[in-house]
Design a protein around this motif. Structure first.
Motif, PDB file in Angstrom:
ATOM      1  N   SER A 206     -46.321  28.416  -4.667  1.00  0.00           N
ATOM      2  CA  SER A 206     -46.605  27.132  -4.044  1.00  0.00           C
ATOM      3  C   SER A 206     -45.287  26.431  -3.759  1.00  0.00           C
ATOM      4  N   SER A 207     -44.967  26.251  -2.503  1.00  0.00           N
ATOM      5  CA  SER A 207     -43.653  25.714  -2.154  1.00  0.00           C
ATOM      6  C   SER A 207     -43.713  24.826  -0.929  1.00  0.00           C
ATOM      7  N   LYS A 208     -42.709  23.979  -0.805  1.00  0.00           N
ATOM      8  CA  LYS A 208     -42.581  23.142   0.384  1.00  0.00           C
ATOM      9  C   LYS A 208     -41.111  22.823   0.619  1.00  0.00           C
ATOM     10  N   ALA A 209     -40.773  22.518   1.875  1.00  0.00           N
ATOM     11  CA  ALA A 209     -39.411  22.155   2.248  1.00  0.00           C
ATOM     12  C   ALA A 209     -39.334  20.636   2.381  1.00  0.00           C
ATOM     13  N   ILE A 210     -38.281  20.055   1.853  1.00  0.00           N
ATOM     14  CA  ILE A 210     -38.040  18.624   1.977  1.00  0.00           C
ATOM     15  C   ILE A 210     -36.850  18.430   2.903  1.00  0.00           C
ATOM     16  N   ILE A 211     -37.072  17.701   3.979  1.00  0.00           N
ATOM     17  CA  ILE A 211     -36.017  17.477   4.969  1.00  0.00           C
ATOM     18  C   ILE A 211     -35.761  15.974   5.068  1.00  0.00           C
ATOM     19  N   THR A 212     -34.526  15.583   4.791  1.00  0.00           N
ATOM     20  CA  THR A 212     -34.174  14.167   4.752  1.00  0.00           C
ATOM     21  C   THR A 212     -32.904  13.905   5.557  1.00  0.00           C
ATOM     22  N   PRO A 213     -32.679  12.648   5.935  1.00  0.00           N
ATOM     23  CA  PRO A 213     -31.469  12.314   6.709  1.00  0.00           C
ATOM     24  C   PRO A 213     -30.178  12.578   5.946  1.00  0.00           C
TER      25      PRO A 213
END
Length: 231
Positions: A206-213
């Motif tokens: 179970s995974s997800k990508a976090i994309i931030t400024p």
């Protein structure tokens, strides 16, 4: 590891206490004066390192006292004195290197002597977990991992020491059986984060990508918590 003995006056700049006296050398934190000691004990120590093959790229001599420029860089990211001590962040006078991670088979540091090179490293990258929690966050660098480790009991972090997921790191993640894996790389490596997330999903993770400024290390504890808990 070189042992710190005390402070002395510097013969070059005249400072009364800027010269750090170590077991095999002296180093001035003011004018950067550096000299190996020439007493018989220090010479024998250096000869032993050369003849036994222990003086090579894998060995970086460090001291615990950090120069002002290194301290200022750490403080600019909110790294505390306690964290510097806890995570054994040290300084290499010879290389003008802030050593962020130093194990038996690997070291990595932030360069301050050569403006063309930001980081130096040597050895096999270790799978190192900062903090404790059943959700692990994959980040690029050590400072980001240290800051996420503040959110203990829920999140922990491991620095990839780059922007790709090696086979060894993947095996370690699968072995640890984390509840979830978040991939939070620097903004310019967002595509890599998505690729790693997709790869882990194919392995049943179970995974997800976090994309931030901004990079993770540039956020406060509260901001990190908000981004990590944002569904």
């Amino acid at each position: 590891m070189t042992k710190f003995l005390g402070h002395k006056p510097c013969p070059r700049c005249g400072s009364k206490d800027n010269l750090g006296d170590y077991t095999d050398h002296v180093f001035c934190f003011g004018c950067k004066y550096y000299k190996n000691k020439d007493d018989i004990h220090s010479i024998r120590s250096r000869v032993h390192k050369i003849t036994t093959g222990t003086e090579d790229i894998m060995n970086v001599e460090t001291i615990t006292e950090l120069p002002r420029k290194a301290m200022q860089w750490l403080l600019s990211y909110g790294i505390s004195q306690e964290e510097i001590k806890e995570y054994n962040i040290q300084w290499s006078p010879k290389k003008e290197l802030l050593v962020l991670l130093n194990t038996l088979n690997y070291w990595q540091g932030r360069c301050f002597g050569n403006s063309k090179i930001k980081y130096m490293s040597a050895g096999s990258k270790p799978f190192t977990i900062y903090g404790s929690g059943d959700i692990i966050v994959l980040v690029e660098d050590v400072l980001s991992a240290i800051k996420i480790a503040r959110l203990h009991n829920e999140f922990c972090a491991t620095p990839l020491l780059g922007s790709t997921l090696s086979y060894e790191f993947e095996k370690s993640i699968l072995k640890e059986k984390f509840k979830k894996v978040y991939v939070w790389l620097d903004r310019d490596k967002a595509i890599n984060a998505v690729k790693i997330k997709n790869k882990l999903k194919t392995r049943g993770v179970s995974s997800k990508a976090i994309i931030t400024p901004l990079d993770p290390k540039e956020y406060s504890k509260g901001e990190l918590s908000q981004w990590l808990k944002n569904k």
